[in-house]
Structure formats: C-alpha cells, structure tokens
Design a protein around this motif. Sequence first.
Motif, short mmCIF file in Angstrom:
data_model
loop_
_atom_site.label_atom_id
_atom_site.label_comp_id
_atom_site.label_asym_id
_atom_site.label_seq_id
_atom_site.Cartn_x
_atom_site.Cartn_y
_atom_site.Cartn_z
N THR A 190 10.76 -6.70 5.58
CA THR A 190 10.32 -5.49 4.88
C THR A 190 9.86 -4.38 5.81
O THR A 190 9.73 -3.23 5.39
CB THR A 190 9.16 -5.82 3.91
OG1 THR A 190 8.04 -6.32 4.66
CG2 THR A 190 9.60 -6.84 2.88
N SER A 244 18.07 -3.03 1.63
CA SER A 244 18.06 -4.13 0.67
C SER A 244 17.67 -3.76 -0.76
O SER A 244 18.33 -4.21 -1.71
CB SER A 244 17.17 -5.26 1.20
OG SER A 244 17.69 -5.76 2.41
N PRO A 245 16.59 -2.98 -1.00
CA PRO A 245 16.26 -2.68 -2.40
C PRO A 245 17.40 -2.01 -3.16
O PRO A 245 17.76 -2.45 -4.26
CB PRO A 245 15.04 -1.76 -2.27
CG PRO A 245 14.41 -2.15 -0.98
CD PRO A 245 15.57 -2.44 -0.07
N ASP A 271 19.84 -3.68 -6.16
CA ASP A 271 19.94 -3.00 -7.45
C ASP A 271 21.41 -2.75 -7.82
O ASP A 271 21.83 -2.93 -8.97
CB ASP A 271 19.17 -1.68 -7.39
CG ASP A 271 18.47 -1.35 -8.71
OD1 ASP A 271 18.77 -2.02 -9.72
OD2 ASP A 271 17.64 -0.44 -8.71
N CYS A 273 8.94 -0.65 0.97
CA CYS A 273 9.99 -1.60 0.61
C CYS A 273 9.56 -2.51 -0.53
O CYS A 273 10.29 -2.69 -1.51
CB CYS A 273 10.38 -2.42 1.84
SG CYS A 273 11.68 -3.64 1.54
N GLN A 319 9.45 -0.81 -3.87
CA GLN A 319 10.78 -0.61 -4.43
C GLN A 319 11.34 -1.92 -5.02
O GLN A 319 11.93 -1.92 -6.11
CB GLN A 319 11.74 -0.05 -3.37
CG GLN A 319 11.43 1.38 -2.98
CD GLN A 319 12.30 1.89 -1.85
OE1 GLN A 319 13.04 1.12 -1.22
NE2 GLN A 319 12.23 3.18 -1.58
N ILE A 320 11.13 -3.03 -4.32
CA ILE A 320 11.61 -4.32 -4.82
C ILE A 320 10.95 -4.64 -6.15
O ILE A 320 11.60 -5.13 -7.09
CB ILE A 320 11.29 -5.45 -3.81
CG1 ILE A 320 12.01 -5.23 -2.49
CG2 ILE A 320 11.70 -6.82 -4.38
CD1 ILE A 320 11.49 -6.14 -1.38
N ILE A 367 12.65 -3.25 -9.36
CA ILE A 367 14.04 -3.54 -9.70
C ILE A 367 14.10 -4.37 -10.98
O ILE A 367 13.59 -5.48 -11.04
CB ILE A 367 14.75 -4.30 -8.55
CG1 ILE A 367 14.75 -3.47 -7.27
CG2 ILE A 367 16.18 -4.66 -8.96
CD1 ILE A 367 15.32 -4.19 -6.06
#
Length: 369
Positions: free
Chosen positions: A93, A102-103, A107, A140, A143-144, A147
């Motif tokens: 992260t 990644s996020p 998605d 990070c 944001q995760i 989702i």
Amino acid sequence: MKSIGILGVGQAGGNIAEIASTMGFQTALINTNQRDGAVNTRVEKKYFVPGYNGAGQDRSVGLRAVHEHYREMIDFVRKSFKNIKLLLVAFSTDGGTGSGMSPLLMDILLDQLPQINIGAIAIVPERNVLAGNRINAAECIEQISKIEGISSIFLVDNDQMRKTNPQSSKQQIYLSSNQQVIEAIHHVVSVTKKSSFYGNFDETDLMNILNTRGVTIISSATVTDAKTSADIASAIQRSWASSIFCPVDTVGVIRASLIYEGPENVSKLINVPAVFEGIGEPVELFEGTYITETDPTITTILAGLSFPRSRLQSLEESLEKNKERLQFLVKKEHMEKYDSQVTWASNLKAKAPERKSTGVSSKLSKYQK
C-alpha cells in the motif's frame, strides 16, 4: 490450487506471487519496472507496462498506467488465470506501482470479469516509515475500502513481524510476511481436500467465507497444553492478536471458520460461544474436524471484519502532528531560491585584454623615431 489465483502488482506483489508459485497457485504479475519483475523467475506470466520505468513511490504514476493500459491488463489477466473462483491481487500500500494501480485495477476487474470474485492481499507498512509512505498507504487503503463488490481484503501487517523480530532487516521482514500470508491461505485451501467422519470444511465453505466483503484474517493456534474450554478460547484469541494480519480491534464478524486438527479428546473442549465472546458470534460459522495424532491445532478464519482503525490511525498520527511542517516543506520545494549579496563582484572577474586591429602602417608609425 485451481480455485484461487494470485496476481502480484508492483515489486512487493511480484514477490508474493513468486512464493505462491512454489505452492501451486496460479500466478501472474504486472509491473511498471521490468527489472523488478525479472527477479520473479517462478512467475511465468508477466505484463510490463510499456513506456514506464518504475513509479518512484508516486501513486499517480501507477494510476496513470492503468488509465492508459487497462484494456491490455484486463486481457492479460483473463488469459493468465483459468477456472479460478477467486483472484487475490497482492501489492504494497505504501509504494507507487502497486499502491497506485491496484485499487482502480481491482474495481475494473470486478466489472470486466464478473465470473471471478476479486479480493486483495494488501501490505501495510511498519509504523516507522517516512511521511510519503504513510500518505500512500492511507490513500490506498481508503480507496480499497470503498470498492463495492470486493471480496476478502487481507491486510498483512509488517508491524506484526517487527514486534516478534525487532532485530530483523527490512528484507527479512518482507520475506517472512510474504511467506506467512501465502502459507496461511495455502493451509486452508489444503484442508478443503481432506475428508473426515466428523464434519468437512470444503471448498464451497471456503469460498463462502473468502467472498465476504471486508477485512479477513487467518490464524492458527496450537492447543497442546489446553485443559479447559477457556484455555482453548484464550489460545485462539491470542492467535488473532499475534497473526501476520492487522490485529482485530472491532466487534462484529460476518462469516468465520473453525478447523480442528488433532486428537479427539481435545476437540471436545472447543466451546464456540467462548471463542467468539470478545468479538461476537458470526452470522455463519463453517466447521471442520479432522482427528489425527498430531499436536492439536485450531485454524480460524474471520471474514467481514471492519478496517482496524486503531492500527491504521497509527500511520496517520505522525502526519497530523507534523502537518504544518510537511505543508511548509512541500511549498518550500517550489518556492525555494537564494539571492546573492555579492552580485557586484561579477565585474571583478578576470578578462582577456581587448585587442584592436589598427593596421600595420599605424604600428610602424608608432615606433618611428
């Protein structure tokens, strides 16, 4: 190991995929830096984002790479994994490539690969990392957490390894953390292949748990010396606190498993309400009992946990304390200049004599007596 695939993103993710490859998982990696991914020799399927040479701890670079090449990434993932039910995207992260890519990538995969559930193995940095890494991690993880439709999020906590191995190098911490998270997932997958007269924990049970949205942890407790149900419950709860994952600090678990392996006499001491007394009984519990002659071990999976606020806030505390200083430094970077106090001295620099051409005749006249 066909039910779960591991997609490594960035250097940390690639290293996790490398370990997963040795344990039979389907793996692949995506990176902005070909030199980083080249060391992961056991991962056969690799996608290096064209036009990039690393992200330099800058999340915006990783994010831009997805915006520019998400079609190629989706196609790469689709071709790399066959007949899996869950894809775990592994990344750090606090870096640039994995944290930035990644996020958004997860998605998009949720939208474009509806037949596969998408989860995460997200590495949370130690508390002593610098401000830039803390900022990356905070952004990070936020944001995760937003989702929709994401499955289990494993928050692997490097701080947990540092507590038990204070003298270890960074490389030793990273390697041990990566190894332990894959071993934990490998173990619960392996259990689904076993048979028992006393109740099986099968692949459907595992997928029901791992497809739960929220934070998930896996831990094992050896209960050889347990004499009472309280001893068993206490050992399991200690295993949650000392696992490789961020410690549980909230009440409420949606789905859980309790897998016992060992002699029959110890299995009789397991008291489910006592085990979950501190965090509340789950909505669904999946159990498996396997009578063996080995040391008695109880493996638990807790899914649907809230994000560990106290652990994550510890990353942000020093940022808040140093808010004004950090803002000043960022501003200073763009405004810093130096005004010399001796600009007048530039006229003192040595100069070559000025040479004027006056012609040979004038020279002769000048020297004529």
